[in-house]
Design a protein around this motif. Structure first.
Motif, PDB file in Angstrom:
ATOM      1  N   LEU A 264       4.827  30.984  34.792  1.00 54.33           N
ATOM      2  CA  LEU A 264       3.869  31.730  35.574  1.00 54.33           C
ATOM      3  C   LEU A 264       2.698  31.037  36.207  1.00 54.33           C
ATOM      4  N   THR A 265       2.470  30.057  35.411  1.00 55.80           N
ATOM      5  CA  THR A 265       1.044  29.161  35.891  1.00 55.80           C
ATOM      6  C   THR A 265       1.659  28.363  37.132  1.00 55.80           C
ATOM      7  N   LYS A 266       3.010  28.063  37.236  1.00 50.64           N
ATOM      8  CA  LYS A 266       3.579  27.202  38.554  1.00 50.64           C
ATOM      9  C   LYS A 266       3.838  28.352  39.249  1.00 50.64           C
ATOM     10  N   PHE A 267       4.316  29.269  39.012  1.00 44.83           N
ATOM     11  CA  PHE A 267       4.950  30.617  39.878  1.00 44.83           C
ATOM     12  C   PHE A 267       4.088  31.045  40.986  1.00 44.83           C
ATOM     13  N   PHE A 268       2.880  31.203  40.427  1.00 49.32           N
ATOM     14  CA  PHE A 268       1.887  31.763  41.593  1.00 49.32           C
ATOM     15  C   PHE A 268       0.958  30.666  42.073  1.00 49.32           C
ATOM     16  N   THR A 269       1.233  29.310  41.808  1.00 50.90           N
ATOM     17  CA  THR A 269       0.268  28.354  42.356  1.00 50.90           C
ATOM     18  C   THR A 269       0.670  27.615  43.117  1.00 50.90           C
ATOM     19  N   GLU A 270       1.820  27.165  42.636  1.00 51.42           N
ATOM     20  CA  GLU A 270       2.753  26.068  43.497  1.00 51.42           C
ATOM     21  C   GLU A 270       4.015  26.906  44.378  1.00 51.42           C
ATOM     22  N   ASP A 271       4.505  26.158  45.208  1.00 49.08           N
ATOM     23  CA  ASP A 271       5.740  26.507  45.948  1.00 49.08           C
ATOM     24  C   ASP A 271       6.797  26.673  44.891  1.00 49.08           C
ATOM     25  N   TYR A 272       7.058  27.910  44.233  1.00 47.50           N
ATOM     26  CA  TYR A 272       8.106  28.136  43.225  1.00 47.50           C
ATOM     27  C   TYR A 272       9.612  28.092  43.919  1.00 47.50           C
ATOM     28  N   ILE A 273      10.511  27.423  43.597  1.00 40.38           N
ATOM     29  CA  ILE A 273      11.981  27.454  43.978  1.00 40.38           C
ATOM     30  C   ILE A 273      12.735  28.062  42.971  1.00 40.38           C
ATOM     31  N   GLU A 274      13.618  28.945  43.396  1.00 42.81           N
ATOM     32  CA  GLU A 274      14.554  29.578  42.465  1.00 42.81           C
ATOM     33  C   GLU A 274      15.463  28.698  42.322  1.00 42.81           C
ATOM     34  N   LYS A 275      15.956  28.638  41.131  1.00 39.58           N
ATOM     35  CA  LYS A 275      16.995  27.552  40.683  1.00 39.58           C
ATOM     36  C   LYS A 275      18.104  28.155  40.406  1.00 39.58           C
ATOM     37  N   ASP A 276      19.263  27.460  40.989  1.00 38.98           N
ATOM     38  CA  ASP A 276      20.667  28.118  40.802  1.00 38.98           C
ATOM     39  C   ASP A 276      20.959  27.411  39.176  1.00 38.98           C
ATOM     40  N   GLU A 277      21.447  28.550  38.366  1.00 36.06           N
ATOM     41  CA  GLU A 277      21.594  27.970  37.012  1.00 36.06           C
ATOM     42  C   GLU A 277      22.944  27.123  36.979  1.00 36.06           C
ATOM     43  N   MET A 278      23.750  27.373  37.649  1.00 40.26           N
ATOM     44  CA  MET A 278      25.044  26.260  37.641  1.00 40.26           C
ATOM     45  C   MET A 278      24.727  25.197  38.236  1.00 40.26           C
TER      46      MET A 278
ATOM     47  N   GLU B 245      21.740  23.752  38.037  1.00 42.69           N
ATOM     48  CA  GLU B 245      21.006  23.176  37.003  1.00 42.69           C
ATOM     49  C   GLU B 245      21.647  22.571  35.835  1.00 42.69           C
ATOM     50  N   TYR B 246      22.732  23.333  35.428  1.00 45.32           N
ATOM     51  CA  TYR B 246      23.531  23.066  34.465  1.00 45.32           C
ATOM     52  C   TYR B 246      24.236  21.607  34.928  1.00 45.32           C
ATOM     53  N   LYS B 247      24.716  21.574  36.040  1.00 45.32           N
ATOM     54  CA  LYS B 247      25.569  20.247  36.671  1.00 45.32           C
ATOM     55  C   LYS B 247      24.774  19.190  36.480  1.00 45.32           C
ATOM     56  N   LYS B 248      23.492  19.298  37.208  1.00 43.94           N
ATOM     57  CA  LYS B 248      22.648  18.126  37.066  1.00 43.94           C
ATOM     58  C   LYS B 248      22.223  17.594  35.603  1.00 43.94           C
ATOM     59  N   ALA B 249      21.973  18.663  34.819  1.00 45.88           N
ATOM     60  CA  ALA B 249      21.775  18.229  33.330  1.00 45.88           C
ATOM     61  C   ALA B 249      22.913  17.639  32.487  1.00 45.88           C
ATOM     62  N   MET B 250      24.157  18.082  32.799  1.00 48.24           N
ATOM     63  CA  MET B 250      25.288  17.377  32.435  1.00 48.24           C
ATOM     64  C   MET B 250      25.546  15.946  33.067  1.00 48.24           C
ATOM     65  N   GLY B 251      25.288  15.909  34.288  1.00 41.91           N
ATOM     66  CA  GLY B 251      25.168  14.562  35.043  1.00 41.91           C
ATOM     67  C   GLY B 251      24.233  13.816  34.390  1.00 41.91           C
ATOM     68  N   LYS B 252      23.064  14.003  34.084  1.00 45.12           N
ATOM     69  CA  LYS B 252      22.149  13.303  33.681  1.00 45.12           C
ATOM     70  C   LYS B 252      22.533  12.855  32.285  1.00 45.12           C
ATOM     71  N   HIS B 253      22.938  13.548  31.370  1.00 47.26           N
ATOM     72  CA  HIS B 253      23.222  13.303  29.990  1.00 47.26           C
ATOM     73  C   HIS B 253      24.406  12.618  30.056  1.00 47.26           C
ATOM     74  N   TRP B 254      25.590  12.673  31.070  1.00 46.06           N
ATOM     75  CA  TRP B 254      26.517  11.590  30.988  1.00 46.06           C
ATOM     76  C   TRP B 254      26.224  10.161  31.661  1.00 46.06           C
ATOM     77  N   SER B 255      25.334  10.030  32.350  1.00 44.28           N
ATOM     78  CA  SER B 255      24.741   8.934  32.800  1.00 44.28           C
ATOM     79  C   SER B 255      23.933   8.097  31.776  1.00 44.28           C
ATOM     80  N   ARG B 256      23.012   8.745  31.215  1.00 42.19           N
ATOM     81  CA  ARG B 256      22.378   8.418  29.966  1.00 42.19           C
ATOM     82  C   ARG B 256      23.327   7.832  28.740  1.00 42.19           C
ATOM     83  N   GLU B 257      24.470   8.698  28.690  1.00 38.24           N
ATOM     84  CA  GLU B 257      25.512   8.058  27.617  1.00 38.24           C
ATOM     85  C   GLU B 257      26.245   6.837  28.112  1.00 38.24           C
ATOM     86  N   ILE B 258      26.269   6.803  29.269  1.00 45.56           N
ATOM     87  CA  ILE B 258      26.866   5.341  29.904  1.00 45.56           C
ATOM     88  C   ILE B 258      25.908   4.310  29.804  1.00 45.56           C
ATOM     89  N   MET B 259      24.785   4.745  30.113  1.00 42.01           N
ATOM     90  CA  MET B 259      23.893   3.473  30.182  1.00 42.01           C
ATOM     91  C   MET B 259      23.479   3.043  28.662  1.00 42.01           C
TER      92      MET B 259
END
Length: 166
Positions: A31-45, A47-61
């Motif tokens: 809520l500190t960000k929600f009411f003070t910054e331009d909060y952007i609703e996140k698509d859960e799917m 976000e999941y894809k980005k997190a998996m991509g980040k994890h995959w890239s980290r494992e490769i590197m």
């Protein structure tokens, strides 16, 4: 003060909510960000894809081993999660209660018997604040009702004991 809230009334399923466990819910909103910054609703799917991509890239590197920095990063994220000021959209829970087709309003009943009503069409604009600085809302809690536009941020509906769908 009661630590649980009931969603009841013109619904297929009455539900009892325990806000003390929402600190671990992935749908929580800082809520500190929600009411003070331009909060952007996140698509859960997405976000999941980005997190998996980040994890995959980290494992490769770095390989499949877990470097010591990974544990420190994880501990930092966990401590940040527990010490924040959080809320959650009410619609996540009302959808599970399945309002009947003829339901028109949503009312918040406080421990002193006051009732605050809104059209059910405004459900997506209602947030439940359940923690401040990582602590549950003990005084005037267990939740404070906030509107998405921030119009009642200084005067939220407090001491809510029930949510009635009418």
């Amino acid at each position: 003060m009661n630590n649980v809230i009931q969603i009841k009334g013109n619904v297929k399923h009455s539900i009892t909510l325990d806000p003390s466990i929402w600190i671990f819910d992935d749908r929580r909103i800082d809520l500190t960000k929600f009411f003070t910054e331009d909060y952007i609703e996140k698509d859960e799917m997405e976000e999941y894809k980005k997190a998996m991509g980040k994890h995959w890239s980290r494992e490769i590197m770095e390989g499949a081993t877990f470097p010591p920095t990974l544990e420190v990063e994880k501990e930092f994220e966990e401590s940040k999660d527990i010490t924040g000021t959080y809320g959650i959209y009410l619609h996540h829970f009302v959808k599970n209660a399945v309002p009947n087709e003829d339901a028109k309003t949503i009312s918040f009943v406080t421990d002193d018997g006051e009732s605050y009503s809104f059209p059910l069409t405004k459900l997506d604009d209602i947030l439940l604040k359940y923690s401040t600085d990582g602590k549950p809302l003990r005084d005037n809690g267990p939740v404070h009702v906030l509107l998405k536009d921030g119009s009642n941020i200084d005067n939220p509906i407090q001491s809510v004991v029930a949510v009635n769908i009418e």
